[in-house]
Motif scaffolding. Sequence first.
Motif, mmCIF file in Angstrom:
data_model
loop_
_atom_site.group_PDB
_atom_site.id
_atom_site.type_symbol
_atom_site.label_atom_id
_atom_site.label_comp_id
_atom_site.label_asym_id
_atom_site.label_seq_id
_atom_site.Cartn_x
_atom_site.Cartn_y
_atom_site.Cartn_z
ATOM 1 N N UNK A 143 0.814 -1.225 0.000
ATOM 2 C CA UNK A 143 0.000 0.000 0.000
ATOM 3 C C UNK A 143 0.841 1.266 0.000
ATOM 4 N N UNK A 144 2.082 1.183 0.536
ATOM 5 C CA UNK A 144 2.937 2.369 0.532
ATOM 6 C C UNK A 144 3.373 2.739 -0.882
ATOM 7 N N UNK A 145 3.321 1.797 -1.808
ATOM 8 C CA UNK A 145 3.687 2.066 -3.202
ATOM 9 C C UNK A 145 2.464 2.281 -4.076
ATOM 10 N N UNK A 347 4.960 11.836 2.063
ATOM 11 C CA UNK A 347 4.471 12.556 3.238
ATOM 12 C C UNK A 347 3.416 13.588 2.839
ATOM 13 N N UNK A 348 3.664 14.318 1.760
ATOM 14 C CA UNK A 348 2.699 15.323 1.309
ATOM 15 C C UNK A 348 1.374 14.673 0.907
ATOM 16 N N UNK A 349 1.445 13.552 0.170
ATOM 17 C CA UNK A 349 0.217 12.881 -0.249
ATOM 18 C C UNK A 349 -0.529 12.299 0.950
ATOM 19 N N UNK A 350 0.221 11.771 1.918
ATOM 20 C CA UNK A 350 -0.412 11.239 3.119
ATOM 21 C C UNK A 350 -1.103 12.350 3.905
ATOM 22 N N UNK A 351 -0.429 13.492 4.026
ATOM 23 C CA UNK A 351 -1.016 14.620 4.759
ATOM 24 C C UNK A 351 -2.280 15.121 4.071
ATOM 25 N N UNK A 365 1.412 6.999 12.819
ATOM 26 C CA UNK A 365 2.555 6.082 12.745
ATOM 27 C C UNK A 365 3.240 6.188 11.389
ATOM 28 N N UNK A 366 2.463 6.254 10.318
ATOM 29 C CA UNK A 366 3.054 6.393 8.985
ATOM 30 C C UNK A 366 3.737 7.746 8.827
ATOM 31 N N UNK A 369 7.074 7.599 10.578
ATOM 32 C CA UNK A 369 8.036 6.797 9.808
ATOM 33 C C UNK A 369 8.585 7.596 8.626
ATOM 34 N N UNK A 370 7.738 8.331 7.944
ATOM 35 C CA UNK A 370 8.187 9.129 6.810
ATOM 36 C C UNK A 370 9.074 10.279 7.251
ATOM 37 N N UNK A 371 8.740 10.890 8.362
ATOM 38 C CA UNK A 371 9.590 11.955 8.892
ATOM 39 C C UNK A 371 10.959 11.404 9.288
ATOM 40 N N UNK A 372 10.973 10.174 9.803
ATOM 41 C CA UNK A 372 12.253 9.553 10.120
ATOM 42 C C UNK A 372 13.095 9.317 8.873
ATOM 43 N N UNK A 373 12.462 8.845 7.792
ATOM 44 C CA UNK A 373 13.187 8.661 6.520
ATOM 45 C C UNK A 373 13.711 9.999 6.021
#
Length: 402
Positions: A143-145, A347-351, A365-366, A369-373
Amino acid sequence: MPPALPPRDRAPRLRPLAGIVGPLAVCGVVAAVLVGRETGWAGFGVGFGLALLPLPLLVLTFRWIDAVLPKPPRTLAFAFGWGACVATLIALFANGLLVRVLTGSSATLAPSHADTLEMTVIAPVVEETVKAIAVLLVFLHRPEAFNGVLAGLVTAGMSAAGFAFTENILYLGSAFDQDLEWGPETALDSATVVTFVVRIVLAPFAHPVFTALTGIGFGFAAMLAPDRRAPRFGLPLLGLAAAMLLHSVWNASTSLPFLGFAAVYALVMVPVFAALCWLASTARDRQLRLVRRTLPVYASAGWLSPEEPAALGSLGARAASRRLARRRYGPAGVRAVAEYQAAATTLALLRERADRGAAGLDFHARERALLGRLWRQRAVAGPLTVASAQETRAAMAAERAA
């Protein structure tokens, strides 16, 4: 002294990779043997060589579509391998070895098939279903892709490109075998030449166009909230039905006189292809706008520099930052910048989905994780992104002055 590059994640993936590559390879070998026995091995070799010709165009097209948020190479390779190996093998058996219907009628633009029902009903239903399974698997397990229409278009397109590759070997190899048997006097009498013109020159995108409709359905479903089960289930089925219908119309057109075939090509296939190009371009522009609009929230929180959202929302600036990374750090630098850009875009699309209430319960949580990357790559990629923004502004100013 430039900052050190972050270490690459070298988590072992050999076992799951072998679990995917092994079955694909077995199916590919079986499919190749079946096709080779039908076309003859000389025909197989000729078909294989000619079927390779449209692949660079197809791959470049999907790379263009996928430029904002490129899918992992292993995901694209899986989709292509599924289409070329598994989907083709299933279709060969389910359609009663399609060669029986197709061989002997490919030397004319108006073929006369013995089994119209199989060509216009059975084959479209079976082939679009098996190609769509690759899209479904990525949708469910990666799903992340899979975050929108572009992901659906690219995944479906790669699955269909793989299927078309193997099917082209079958058609072209059978045509070459027919030429060996009958010995055409001119190129116009050659089954190989006519088949090449129809499948490679006129319609290299035929299968990707069909299956793209299924991918669009999955793409729109991926943009919905997880609790909207009815449309998330129904949209892919609607796209699959449209793919089957278009595939059926195209197959039926091959049994029409030349003018009928040309009418379907000009009035149906070309407009659908143009519409898909427009949709892909519009979706890319939308993604870039979302990056520019959404990331300032993270810049104000200190995760990004103020100049970075605009740079990350520009394909020109992103390309410039990768060029700078290559000059300063080599391939490892390019990978770091690409990872940074992918994390920022995701991150932008998730937000944006969260702002619409469609992100799901695991949003925070996602997001973390993206901010960590993003943070792991920031020491290298952040300054390069800012430099690319400055370089792009300077180039634009010089162009205006000229």
